[in-house]
Enzyme design. Structure first.
Site, PDB file in Angstrom:
ATOM      1  N   HIS A 155       0.810  -1.231   0.000  1.00  0.00           N
ATOM      2  CA  HIS A 155       0.000   0.000   0.000  1.00  0.00           C
ATOM      3  C   HIS A 155       0.837   1.273   0.000  1.00  0.00           C
ATOM      4  O   HIS A 155       0.714   2.124   0.874  1.00  0.00           O
ATOM      5  CB  HIS A 155      -0.967   0.027   1.193  1.00  0.00           C
ATOM      6  N   GLU A 249     -12.630   0.374  -6.289  1.00  0.00           N
ATOM      7  CA  GLU A 249     -13.417   1.567  -6.620  1.00  0.00           C
ATOM      8  C   GLU A 249     -12.846   2.376  -7.778  1.00  0.00           C
ATOM      9  O   GLU A 249     -11.647   2.379  -8.030  1.00  0.00           O
ATOM     10  CB  GLU A 249     -13.452   2.517  -5.411  1.00  0.00           C
ATOM     11  N   TYR A 259     -13.010  10.390   1.157  1.00  0.00           N
ATOM     12  CA  TYR A 259     -13.532   9.222   0.436  1.00  0.00           C
ATOM     13  C   TYR A 259     -13.778   8.016   1.347  1.00  0.00           C
ATOM     14  O   TYR A 259     -14.071   6.932   0.865  1.00  0.00           O
ATOM     15  CB  TYR A 259     -12.618   8.920  -0.757  1.00  0.00           C
TER      16      TYR A 259
END
Length: 377
Positions: A155, A249, A259
């Site tokens: 990530h 998404e 978000y």
């Protein structure tokens, strides 16, 4: 009967997941599989790469591609130059290493290339963006644009692109620490926005901060709508955190917008968070993307598809009218394997990078490759 005592970690996941809001998918259409694409011819353009991540074209006909172990490679006249354009000392671990590339919007008058990569310092992992001076067949370090973004095995985000406003946009992951995505004192789980020199633009949404939007998990794609200039972003959903999976998404990014990660997934319609326009409940993860002839093309990893999303505009809103999965047979198998990036070339064709040598794919002979996708008339 004696009560069962749950292991602490499982109990914590169960506790947190009870407070996480889960929404539905916002699109009304189902994905369509097109194993051969739609009236296209696919050719190998370059091969024998090692985990390519980002491809950029220069106005003089050259192209540069980043390889995650730390090499920027030069392509001239469709041929890969054997000697690297530049070698960067990176921390090639998990998803970390050399990632995004970008070209100065005023190139070649300002002959600069930008690169984002993972590195290690004093036993800690970080990400930074640097600026490189182009010297033809090689690049030379110029300056650090932004530094000390926390890094990890997973990530790291990594996509960098210049927008129509000539500002540099940078995606950062939350390094599997979801709380960082909601922390405006952290650069992780964000989209950042800087000037080409690394300064904070005066019209950024938060005072003296490079943060443009937040509440992101692992954003890996950026693309601006060619007519409206609206910024679209691709983002990986959970892979086990809080007991959740999938929910990848596509978002439309609003300046200062939240978000939702990790507080929401999917599109629950909560007022304080901005819903995505596309949610795939099965793991897809989307990576690099670009607009081409009005459609949004998205390279995907685990699902091994190049996805085309057709959009209909109504005022300031968008409706998804069709989603096609090109070169894929089902949710897990595609013709060309894992796809990391897709860009439009100067010849008007699409170029797609594979990521089959990243430890998660099944390398084919000649991998990794860059494919040229030619649209038949």
């Amino acid at each position: 009967m004696q009560a069962k005592i749950l292991p602490f970690g499982f109990a914590l996941i169960l506790f947190i997941s009870c407070f996480q809001i889960v929404g539905q998918k916002p699109q009304k259409v189902e994905d369509i599989y097109l194993p051969d694409g739609d009236k296209v011819e696919v050719k190998v353009w370059v091969q024998d790469l090692e985990i390519p991540w980002s491809l950029v074209f220069l106005p003089d006909g050259r192209a540069l591609v980043s390889e995650r172990p730390g090499r920027i490679r030069l392509i001239e006249n469709g041929k890969l130059v054997p000697e690297p354009y530049m070698i960067i000392n990176v921390k090639h671990i998990g998803e970390g290493g050399l990632m995004g590339l970008a070209v100065h919007p005023d190139f070649p008058n300002k002959p600069y290339i930008y690169a984002m990569y993972t590195y290690e310092s004093d036993g800690k992992i970080f990400n930074r963006v640097i600026r490189i001076k182009d010297e033809g067949r090689k690049g030379v370090f110029d300056k650090v644009i932004i530094d000390s973004i926390l890094g990890a095995r997973f990530h790291n985000g990594g996509r960098i692109k210049f927008g129509p406003d000539k500002m540099l946009y940078i995606t950062t992951g939350e390094i599997f620490k979801g709380e960082l995505a909601q922390d405006l004192n952290s650069l992780n789980g964000k989209i950042l926005r800087l000037t080409p020199d690394g300064e904070i633009p005066s019209d950024n949404p938060f005072p003296n901060s490079p943060i443009y939007s937040y509440g992101h998990r692992n954003p890996q794609g950026l693309a601006w709508h060619p007519e409206t200039g609206d910024l679209f972003e691709s983002e990986h959903g959970p892979s086990g955190e809080y007991g959740r999976f999938g929910h990848d998404e596509i978002n439309i990014i609003v300046k200062g917008g939240n978000y939702g990660w990790p507080k929401v997934i999917g599109a629950p319609g909560e007022k304080e968070y901005i819903d995505p326009i596309v949610v795939w409940k099965d793991a897809t993860p989307p990576s690099g993307m670009t607009f081409y002839k009005g459609d949004l093309f998205v390279a995907t990893l685990r699902s091994e598809a190049l996805i085309r999303i057709k959009l209909q505009r109504s005022g300031k809103s968008y409706k998804v009218t069709k989603i096609e999965r090109w070169f894929a047979f089902d949710k897990r198998r595609g013709k060309y394997g894992r796809l990391r990036d897709v860009v439009v070339g100067p010849d008007g064709n699409l170029y797609v990078l594979t990521s089959n040598r990243d430890g998660r794919g099944n390398p084919q002979p000649g991998d990794d490759k860059i494919y040229q996708i030619i649209f038949k008339k």
